[in-house]
Write an enzyme that holds these catalytic residues in place. Structure first.
Site, PDB file in Angstrom:
ATOM      1  CG  HIS A 137      -1.988   1.030   1.173  1.00 16.42           C
ATOM      2  ND1 HIS A 137      -1.755   2.344   1.469  1.00 16.42           N
ATOM      3  CD2 HIS A 137      -3.306   0.942   0.833  1.00 16.42           C
ATOM      4  CE1 HIS A 137      -2.885   3.034   1.329  1.00 16.42           C
ATOM      5  NE2 HIS A 137      -3.839   2.198   0.940  1.00 16.42           N
ATOM      6  CD  GLU A 188      -2.604   2.232  -2.959  1.00 16.20           C
ATOM      7  OE1 GLU A 188      -3.544   2.430  -2.194  1.00 16.20           O
ATOM      8  OE2 GLU A 188      -1.439   2.050  -2.580  1.00 16.20           O
TER       9      GLU A 188
END
Length: 243
Positions: free
Chosen positions: A84, A156
């Site tokens: 992430h 993302e």
């Protein structure tokens, strides 16, 4: 880093009740480590699957503060978020480390949710595709065609995470299409089509439909909206689109 174990337990109860019968797509929730066991009990008989927010690539040892895949599996965790942007930026996780984690997750039967994405500065400099290619090639280095099909990729854009700014459907589609074509080069077209590619970055019920109908966007990695009942609305939108 949201919701205490009690808060996560209460919210999981809400989700289980609201998402009964949503079986046309996979639903994962990834509470913080301290809430995994309580949430596991709540969702055990539902269609919701349990994911973790991170893991280390060793089974055990002198790695204070880390969580091993074996620990996650004992709690019936079936997927784990790896790489992430916050792990990359705040904790300095490299593509090499992320690659080790992905390989370990696969070997332990966990589904890696492999995150990639560019910063605002990188996008403004026209480096988006260069950044994505480096992250994909290095993150998936040494992973076979058979194993890569077990990976979920999440695009993302860092500039859209928690900012309220969302990539336009066209911007998101261009990035997803690039990643899909890159996977076809690295493996083959059939394998590339089999891999799920999610979009993550300020997804809300207001913008999700326009994103989800794009050809190469298979689902969402939901951030802030997953902390409230907006998450249920996102699922309802998906259920109306998927036939």
């Amino acid at each position: 880093m949201n919701k205490t174990p009690y808060e996560a337990q209460q919210f999981a109860n809400v989700l289980v009740s609201a998402l009964v019968g949503f079986n046309s797509f996979d639903i994962y929730i990834a509470p913080t480590f301290t809430a995994l066991d309580r949430v596991r009990e709540i969702i055990s008989s539902s269609n919701i699957k349990l994911a973790a927010q991170n893991m280390y690539y060793e089974d055990s040892g002198a790695f204070t503060g880390e969580i091993s895949p074996k620990m996650l599996k004992e709690l019936n965790v079936s997927a784990v978020i790896i790489g992430h942007s916050e792990r990359r930026k705040i904790f300095g996780e490299s593509d090499e480390l992320i690659n080790k984690k992905i390989k370990k997750a696969i070997s332990e039967g966990l589904t890696p949710i492999f995150c990639i994405g560019e910063t605002l500065e990188e996008r403004q400099k026209g480096l988006t595709f260069c950044v994505l290619e480096k992250q994909v090639r290095e993150g998936l280095y040494g992973i076979s065609k058979e194993d890569v099909s077990k990976v979920i990729i999440a695009y993302e854009p860092v500039w859209a995470i928690g900012t309220g700014v969302v990539a336009t459907p066209q911007q998101a589609q261009e990035a997803h299409e690039f990643v899909r074509k890159l996977l076809a080069q690295m493996y083959d077209e059939q394998t590339a089509q089999q891999i799920t590619i999610l979009y993550g970055g300020s997804v809300t019920p207001e913008n999700w439909f326009g994103l989800f109908v794009k050809k190469d966007i298979d689902g969402a990695l939901v951030g802030g909206a997953s902390l409230k009942e907006s998450f249920i609305e996102l699922a309802k939108i998906m259920s109306r689109v998927i036939i």
